[in-house]
Design an enzyme around this catalytic site. Sequence first.
Site, PDB file in Angstrom:
ATOM      1  N   ARG B  86       4.975  28.614  74.877  1.00 43.93           N
ATOM      2  CA  ARG B  86       4.504  28.146  73.565  1.00 43.93           C
ATOM      3  C   ARG B  86       3.238  27.309  73.703  1.00 43.93           C
ATOM      4  O   ARG B  86       2.397  27.293  72.832  1.00 43.93           O
ATOM      5  CB  ARG B  86       5.580  27.292  72.883  1.00 43.93           C
ATOM      6  CG  ARG B  86       6.810  28.070  72.491  1.00 43.93           C
ATOM      7  CD  ARG B  86       7.881  27.142  71.960  1.00 43.93           C
ATOM      8  NE  ARG B  86       9.096  27.896  71.667  1.00 43.93           N
ATOM      9  CZ  ARG B  86       9.962  27.571  70.728  1.00 43.93           C
ATOM     10  NH1 ARG B  86       9.759  26.504  69.992  1.00 43.93           N
ATOM     11  NH2 ARG B  86      11.033  28.292  70.524  1.00 43.93           N
ATOM     12  N   GLU B 157       7.109  35.454  63.631  1.00 48.50           N
ATOM     13  CA  GLU B 157       7.285  34.232  62.847  1.00 48.50           C
ATOM     14  C   GLU B 157       6.137  33.268  63.113  1.00 48.50           C
ATOM     15  O   GLU B 157       5.488  33.328  64.152  1.00 48.50           O
ATOM     16  CB  GLU B 157       8.609  33.548  63.203  1.00 48.50           C
ATOM     17  CG  GLU B 157       9.003  32.484  62.182  1.00 48.50           C
ATOM     18  CD  GLU B 157      10.003  31.470  62.695  1.00 48.50           C
ATOM     19  OE1 GLU B 157       9.996  31.155  63.887  1.00 48.50           O
ATOM     20  OE2 GLU B 157      10.816  30.983  61.885  1.00 48.50           O
TER      21      GLU B 157
END
Lengths: 396, 454
Positions: B86, B157
């Site tokens: 991430r 998402e």
Amino acid sequence: MSKLENKLLIDVGSTYFKLCTKDSVQQHFRDFNKDIYDDLTYKCGEIIKNYEKENIHICSSANGGLSTLIIGISNSFSLKYATNIAFNSGINIIDTVLYKDIETTSIPSDLIDVVIVVGGIDSVSNIFDEKLFKFLKELNYSNIVYVGSKKDAPYLQKNIENLVILPNIINDKLHVEEENLKEYLTNLYQADIMGKEDIKHLYDITSNQIFSTPYIVNKTLPMIDSKFKVADPYILIDIGGATTDIHYSKDLVDENMVTQNEYDRLVFKKLGVYKSKESLIFAAKNNEFVYELLAHLKVTENIFDESSEKSTRVLMQLAIFLVLCKVSAYRQAYVNLKLLALNSVVFTGGITKVLKQEEIEDIVTFFYKKILNSSHNPTIVMDNNYDVWTLGMLEK
Amino acid sequence: MSLLQEERNIILNNEYVDNFDFAEVEEFVKNASKDLFISYNFKTKDKMLVQPRGGFPTYDKMFALYEFFDKANVDVLPCTIDSNTRLNDYATAKKMLRLSEENEVDMLNGYPLINHGYRTSRKMMTHFNKPISLRHGTPDARLLIETAIASGIFEIEGGPITYLLPYSKNFPLDKAFLYWKYVERVCAEYSKLNEPINRESFGPLTATLVPPCITIVIQLLEMLLSLEEGVKSFSVSFSQTGSMNQDIVMGAVLRKLAKHYSEEIGVTDADIHLVYHQWMGAFPMDQNYASQLINMSTVIAAMVGANKIITKTKQEASGIPTKEANAETVANTQYTLRILNGLPNIVDKEEEEILTAEVMAIMEAVFNDPADTLWRKVFNSIKNGTIDVPFSPHIINNNEMITVRDRNKNIRIIKRGKVPIPDRCFEYEKNQCDLNKDTTSIVNDIIHDIGIMQ
């Protein structure tokens, strides 16, 4: 290039003049025995006379920029914020004093163009005292500006002659408020140019404001992908005769602050290949990897004593390596950039006229391998035609 | 070559990417089974889709998780990405993946997709012939999204606001907008080849007393930023607030205004879906209570009329759930949805009208910002406090809005900061609350709200 129609752009650097018209970009090595105006009009008078004053735009880094001393309360806020604003305003030389150490700090002997005093949010008072006035009394400076807590402003104004008071650069949420100080410093730079014998004659050929070159480059960066195959995050390295500038995408630092710019600027004042050659060599000799790099380049340290085309190339290669070291975690600096996240490195300035793309790629690969222990490979982009500068000048 | 393609070439020329073959990936997407596209499932399945969360570092464990979900009759598989990936730290993810593989201890909290690579991951992602949703939290997700789509993951998402303000303190928001613009464009490009790639916004935000108007505004803006780049399938979402009535009102207003604003920008051919997250705040330690909470969330999702529900597990309070617990929730949620019949249609006209007015006032202020692009208008609006997310850690967030719960557990705004809530609506919000309490009591109420579901 349509925006260039009828316009002449001139960049006055510490080593070269660059001229850009709709047809070409040319550069001329400066004659340091001559006044800048005389030198420029001698070499480029034929071109200049073809343009109206309002169509000539000039930026300059030749006067060395302003020297600045920042006195602040904390490294994390006041000094950090003021330094960031100063660099982004085109200031080249910055020294800082942490207020708690002011009594033990040696007084700089050189003339300081502007002193910036900063600290505290507006609700805080009694931050500064006699220690500040004593320090300032011994300091040789031309301008002084206060951008700290407004509660302390009247006290400081009473005790410091010619103090300019601007709104606090630290707001109540500890965010930076940059606009007022930035405008002040940009105007001061302008006034400095007007005042310097060497530069002020340039207003004989232009009716437009002369901006500092780094300020122009910084404005260009959000549009850079219109000219180059560059992907964010990237850094732009401008290795010049006197300093090395790095403009970097703000997501490369963890301690980011909310400003108007997508990119911040860092200056290494002792890394240049002409005017700061000695300090560059000094920095190189103190880097434990440099001898390995010299071996990699198949030269010995004797190259430092030479004055040849080859030695200039090696110095430029060293400058790339050293500047990357300075912004990596290898050295604790004002900022450490996340260099493993870099997608591109753009090179501009005199370096693009001296080194080939492969030579630069070789150094960058060496740096990643030796210092970061990685095979990361950001794309190397060369601004051979000074497009970075041209883009910014046209937008101004 | 287009600017986008030039940028894609640079992004994919990464040391952790093994020779990305654009032509092969295009061919794969073109010929991929329609069942892998959630946008296709939304169109063809006449039920609320159930999607759990979950991700393990190693290929084998991830595959085993999917097998469990498959047996539990899952509708949408999750691919939760580890936190090193991430943050674009693929080097650490690589080391930790190796340690996880060698020691059978999970050294990562999700699946390091970049390190596994798309050629390997594709085998697993296409094996179950179910849509997979990418759950991450990445401000710069360009490489991740390229790898995900190449692997067969066709729902992405996140967004520049919802994946930044709740998760990050310092990452520059302007950069996040530009990086997500790339994501939208890539999704839009691939959407032309087969069924659309679905983009989903992350509505829960900080999941801490976020008032419905802020949630809806951010959902709408991320939707518009996506649609203007050509995305044709988008999911707006929000999470359980703690008040059933407020959830139902929020669902109705969000659905209505999503249609309104997409038409405002001239997009009439995009499918907009509504996604509901089961309770996203602190879960009860007692696993029986946790199961009850999950069950109630499912009932509310049905009342809201969500197109998809994202589940939690009874182990939420104690750590990363086991695959067994995760599969159990999926099975239980499917069961509850199956037996929920004859639900009443609840409409609270006054609440809907107030919420609509609040959202439209904020949207108008955003659109009135003088910037020349929508993303810059939104950026400016966050920077100047027109949009203010309670409890966001990000330095750009204004943090002046204060919210509390009223006696019915609705989230109410008692200090609006610089958010242009109309006076009439602001008075209504305040009138629902007991504001005679002293400041310390109100602060204590806010702190205790963290444990509201205990």
